[in-house]
Scaffold this active site. Sequence first.
Site, PDB file in Angstrom:
ATOM      1  N   ASP A 318      17.432 -22.897  16.549  1.00  0.00           N
ATOM      2  CA  ASP A 318      18.134 -22.491  18.047  1.00  0.00           C
ATOM      3  C   ASP A 318      18.972 -23.465  18.275  1.00  0.00           C
ATOM      4  OD1 ASP A 318      16.562 -20.284  17.915  1.00  0.00           O
ATOM      5  OD2 ASP A 318      14.745 -20.829  18.811  1.00  0.00           O
ATOM      6  N   LYS A 345      21.128 -13.773  15.504  1.00  0.00           N
ATOM      7  CA  LYS A 345      20.333 -14.291  16.580  1.00  0.00           C
ATOM      8  C   LYS A 345      20.628 -13.423  17.827  1.00  0.00           C
ATOM      9  CE  LYS A 345      17.854 -17.373  14.714  1.00  0.00           C
ATOM     10  NZ  LYS A 345      16.346 -17.436  14.644  1.00  0.00           N
TER      11      LYS A 345
END
Length: 439
Positions: A318, A345
């Site tokens: 992330d 994502k």
Amino acid sequence: MTNEGFSVAPGGALNGAIRVPGDKSISHRSIMLGAIAEGVTKVRGFLEAEDALATLAAFRAMGVKIERSDSGELTIYGVGKRGLKGAKEPLYLGNSGTSMRLLSGLLAGQNFSSVLTGDESLSKRPMSRVTDPLALMGAVIGTSEQGTSPLFIEDMPILKGISYEMPMASAQVKSCLLLAGLYAEGETCVVEPAPTRDHTERMLEGFGYSVKREGRRVCLSGGGKLKGTEIDVPADISSAAFFMVGASIAQDSDVLLKHVGINPTRTGIIDILRLMGGNITLSNEQIVGGEPVADIRIKSAELKGIDIPESLVPLAIDEFPVLFVAAACAKGQTVLTGAEELRVKESDRIQAMADGLVKLGINATATDDGMVIQGGSLSGGEVDSHGDHRIAMAFSIAALRATGEIKINDCENVNTSFPEFLSLASSLGLEIKDSIDVS
Ligand code: S3P
């Protein structure tokens, strides 16, 4: 259409000590496991941001009583594994992939049906990575033709355990199958191609549920019970990451980030920044409720470009939007490979970041599975977050080294993971103006 954008003044330094909000992954899991445990679970440090609140609302809609004290502590009155009730309406999970993927596993083996929906971005994200293995366990889940949500989960009170080799390194897929395994006959095993975050495994153990771990293989048997417990959610290293990069790239900076989760399946950001020459020290290391935490101090550093080791990719998955900013400010070339997951994502993070960096004058080339970035000088300019919280925050941090103002469009989704971003950034010295534009 209204569009909440940020404009960030160029230059400056970051200084001070802060605690960023609670870990998103652990917050989701605390609600899920607390809800199906027997007895009461208390959660301190829960992340009050849209994604984790979507999970909380889903369990309330399934009949679980969850109270919040004035200090923000949650009390979850667990209903036991078979105590959830079918929700009257579809469960709307907003932008949250973790909610949808983990819930699909937890709800696949119930004696009621469920419908899971999400926002525009979530409705485009691949769900067959969870519905395919769940079908092997006997679950019946309808998706769109493209394998996307809404998910229509039929009632199927008993699943069967499977052994599954995941084709991609995904903690969401692993966790989904382990949660389904709680409702399966026999043993459910998941083998991961590379280590991914293990909060589900740790937390299950914290709830007294036995999990077998051997290398990349995790197994559990259905039929056991979870016992209510106390959870202390550490600060989210994925939110801390913005200030770790910010303090590294800005001059004369010195930032202390307190009580941050440093689970080894999450610390790729520290390893990568150190390989780039970052000045990072850890202190006050301790284990809190089964998760390691520490205070992290970061000072300005001359970063250099590197080839990012592929083994670190899942451990920093992330953090790449802001790591690309670090690479843009580093001396020399940075190459990322093996990160095709970034394309699915909250946005296509490879394309979104490459496009934005190019607009800011950086030579950045998107590849199928990563990016090649030549460190250089960032100009001011206008970039698009593509409605992705981490892209919005990454470009805000880039302003610390830009020669002109950076304007970022479409930043409302910062609220999905880090609603305090603006106030904490400003307490450290980064002035972000939050403006409403009409476009
Ligand atoms: C998460 C796992 C990661 C991560 C996401 C949260 C989790 O996704 O990107 O933000 O809580 O399990 P993948 O497992 O799909 O890589």
